[in-house]
Write an enzyme that holds these catalytic residues in place. Structure first.
Site, PDB file in Angstrom:
ATOM      1  N   SER A 154      33.968  29.735 -53.041  1.00 16.08           N
ATOM      2  CA  SER A 154      34.048  28.831 -54.079  1.00 16.08           C
ATOM      3  C   SER A 154      33.293  28.053 -54.503  1.00 16.08           C
ATOM      4  O   SER A 154      32.515  27.806 -53.764  1.00 16.08           O
ATOM      5  CB  SER A 154      35.668  28.120 -53.888  1.00 16.08           C
ATOM      6  OG  SER A 154      36.095  27.765 -54.782  1.00 16.08           O
TER       7      SER A 154
ATOM      8  N   TYR B 211      39.201  22.031 -48.944  1.00 13.84           N
ATOM      9  CA  TYR B 211      38.936  22.683 -48.634  1.00 13.84           C
ATOM     10  C   TYR B 211      37.354  23.034 -49.463  1.00 13.84           C
ATOM     11  O   TYR B 211      37.115  24.498 -48.933  1.00 13.84           O
ATOM     12  CB  TYR B 211      39.659  22.764 -50.896  1.00 13.84           C
ATOM     13  CG  TYR B 211      39.976  24.936 -50.794  1.00 13.84           C
ATOM     14  CD1 TYR B 211      40.784  25.467 -50.537  1.00 13.84           C
ATOM     15  CD2 TYR B 211      38.621  24.978 -52.594  1.00 13.84           C
ATOM     16  CE1 TYR B 211      40.804  26.719 -51.433  1.00 13.84           C
ATOM     17  CE2 TYR B 211      38.538  26.329 -53.046  1.00 13.84           C
ATOM     18  CZ  TYR B 211      39.697  27.114 -52.178  1.00 13.84           C
ATOM     19  OH  TYR B 211      39.779  28.373 -52.479  1.00 13.84           O
TER      20      TYR B 211
END
Length: 270
Positions: A144, A157
């Site tokens: 990501s 995350y």
């Protein structure tokens, strides 16, 4: 409008396994590989949404459980005779993970580590053994943009996605002389159910899109296209590295909104 060019892939005879393949980016990856001729498998904890056709054989399984990962890989190899591409895609980012570090639930942290980090490792453990014997294969970790840069109230995350980047580098080096390439892909914001479930925590769709220089949120097939290239011989000299598919986000700034000037130390001292 001027011609834009087109890339076509032929994956006839190849066997592909996508984790989290029943929806979102994983579904788009399954669709792309299946359309190019690959024998495609998806592992997920649930069935696709009603009305969604999954062009892959679905194997129910939880990647946070090593035994499930071993079972899934064994089934694929038994049925298809090989395994050429693994896409580690299954991940979660629940709305209640948007907290300051001291307010993050340990249960949320543990679940995200189990799926987003350990799940990638458990799948790679099982798949790497198969690919070593074949002396060929590609592993793609879905990382990501948040693995490269951060914002406030995302203490889980981003750090885990940064670990996914390093996994790809380490495994890529480990397996480089075994005929196996390992890479990662770092999307920006992508229009998936995962993202839409947390849009409020990210400031809303328009502000989130505006943080990307291209001025929009990506569509899942755009991420799938990057995976397709990395898994092909067109990327035969690409390993142990990351491809940012982020609409220019990384070059421009970050997901983070600016701090308020009222929070500058000393600003409000009297």
């Amino acid at each position: 409008m001027r011609p834009r060019g087109n890339v076509q892939f032929d994956n006839s005879g190849r066997v592909v396994l996508v984790t989290g393949g029943a929806g979102g980016i994983g579904l788009a990856i399954c669709q792309a590989f299946a359309a190019s001729g690959a024998t495609t498998y998806a592992v997920d904890v649930s069935q696709p949404e009603p009305g969604v056709e999954l062009p892959a054989k679905l194997i129910l399984g939880d990647v946070s459980q090593r035994e499930d990962c071993q079972r899934v890989v064994a089934q694929v190899v038994e049925e298809a005779g090989a395994l050429d591409v693994l896409v580690n895609n299954a991940a979660i980012q629940p709305p209640d993970s948007y907290r300051a570090i001291d307010q993050l639930s340990p249960a949320v942290w543990d679940k995200m580590v189990a799926i987003n980090l350990s799940g990638y490792t458990y799948m790679a453990m099982a798949v790497a053994a198969v690919m070593r014997k074949q002396q060929s294969g590609v592993i793609v970790n879905m990382a990501s943009a948040q693995g490269h840069r951060t914002a406030r109230e995302v203490p889980a995350y981003g750090p885990i996605k940064a670990a996914n980047l390093m996994q790809a580098k380490q495994w890529g080096v480990e397996l480089a002389r075994e005929g196996v390439r390992v890479v990662s892909v770092s999307p920006g914001a992508v229009g998936t159910p995962l993202l839409r479930a947390s849009l409020a925590q990210q400031g809303g769709e328009a502000p989130l899109a505006n943080r990307h220089p291209l001025g929009r949120i990506a569509e899942p097939p755009e991420i799938a296209a990057a995976v397709m290239w990395l898994a092909s011989d067109g990327a035969s000299f690409v390993t142990a590295t990351d491809l940012e598919v982020d609409g220019g986000l990384g070059a421009f700034a970050a997901f983070a909104d600016p701090f308020s000037v009222t929070t500058i130390p000393g600003q409000n001292d009297h």
